[in-house]
Design a protein around this motif. Structure first.
Motif, mmCIF file in Angstrom:
data_model
loop_
_atom_site.group_PDB
_atom_site.id
_atom_site.type_symbol
_atom_site.label_atom_id
_atom_site.label_comp_id
_atom_site.label_asym_id
_atom_site.label_seq_id
_atom_site.Cartn_x
_atom_site.Cartn_y
_atom_site.Cartn_z
ATOM 1 N N UNK A 23 0.825 -1.204 0.000
ATOM 2 C CA UNK A 23 0.000 0.000 0.000
ATOM 3 C C UNK A 23 0.861 1.257 0.000
ATOM 4 N N UNK A 24 0.382 2.263 -0.707
ATOM 5 C CA UNK A 24 1.091 3.539 -0.754
ATOM 6 C C UNK A 24 1.032 4.183 0.626
ATOM 7 N N UNK A 25 2.152 4.665 1.072
ATOM 8 C CA UNK A 25 2.201 5.342 2.368
ATOM 9 C C UNK A 25 2.075 6.837 2.118
ATOM 10 N N UNK A 26 1.002 7.380 2.628
ATOM 11 C CA UNK A 26 0.780 8.814 2.446
ATOM 12 C C UNK A 26 1.575 9.591 3.478
ATOM 13 N N UNK A 27 2.066 10.706 3.015
ATOM 14 C CA UNK A 27 2.762 11.591 3.942
ATOM 15 C C UNK A 27 1.741 12.109 4.955
ATOM 16 N N UNK A 28 2.123 12.166 6.215
ATOM 17 C CA UNK A 28 1.171 12.687 7.188
ATOM 18 C C UNK A 28 0.866 14.152 6.875
ATOM 19 N N UNK A 29 -0.402 14.464 6.991
ATOM 20 C CA UNK A 29 -0.794 15.842 6.718
ATOM 21 C C UNK A 29 -0.242 16.745 7.811
ATOM 22 N N UNK A 30 0.078 17.959 7.380
ATOM 23 C CA UNK A 30 0.652 18.908 8.322
ATOM 24 C C UNK A 30 -0.435 19.359 9.303
ATOM 25 N N UNK A 31 -0.020 19.602 10.494
ATOM 26 C CA UNK A 31 -0.925 20.097 11.521
ATOM 27 C C UNK A 31 -1.498 21.433 11.047
ATOM 28 N N UNK A 32 -2.820 21.602 11.043
ATOM 29 C CA UNK A 32 -3.423 22.841 10.542
ATOM 30 C C UNK A 32 -2.934 24.081 11.291
ATOM 31 N N UNK A 33 -2.671 23.958 12.571
ATOM 32 C CA UNK A 33 -2.215 25.107 13.345
ATOM 33 C C UNK A 33 -0.817 25.539 12.893
#
Length: 139
Positions: A111-121
């Motif tokens: 499975x493709x490993x998605x980069x963790x999304x950046x913290x919105x703050x």
């Protein structure tokens, strides 16, 4: 009479083995052990084009997704099976009587490993920082 606590004598078992009893449970344990050491059992080169499908009634069912190699694998398996049986028995205490080579689907891609999304703050702070610097550069 008071009973003392005794920890379980066996380690945890996978859930798919939990409902199995007798020969089915033993075959499931053999399968799990063989999956962990598959490259050691068949060799690194064969491990890249084969996989363990199942162990059933003393038969090791091996699949290959390279259709052109199946006849050669069957011949090689027939020629080397006594050695493989001996290795399985000595190294892993596994007694199997036959081997079958069958076509199978290739393994599914990892499975493709998605980069963790950046913290919105943090993203908001960086945006405000860039705008502040843009404002300093203008004026």
């Amino acid at each position: 009479m008071r009973q003392s606590f005794r920890p379980p004598s066996r380690s945890l078992i996978p859930i798919r083995e939990a409902g199995l009893k007798g020969p089915d449970a033993q075959e499931a344990r053999i399968e799990a052990k063989l999956r962990r050491v598959w490259p050691m059992v068949v060799g690194l080169q064969l491990a890249q084009c084969t996989r363990l499908i199942r162990v059933r009634r003393g038969t090791l069912l091996v699949g290959s997704w390279q259709m052109g190699t199946i006849p050669q694998l069957r011949k090689a398996a027939a020629d080397t099976w006594p050695e493989v049986q001996k290795r399985l028995l000595e190294m892993f205490k596994i007694r199997l009587m036959r081997i079958e080579i069958v076509p199978c689907d290739p393994p599914s891609p990892a499975p493709m490993i998605r980069e963790p999304e950046q913290d919105p703050l943090i993203a908001l702070f960086e945006l405000l920082k860039r705008r502040r610097e843009e404002g300093r550069n203008r004026g």
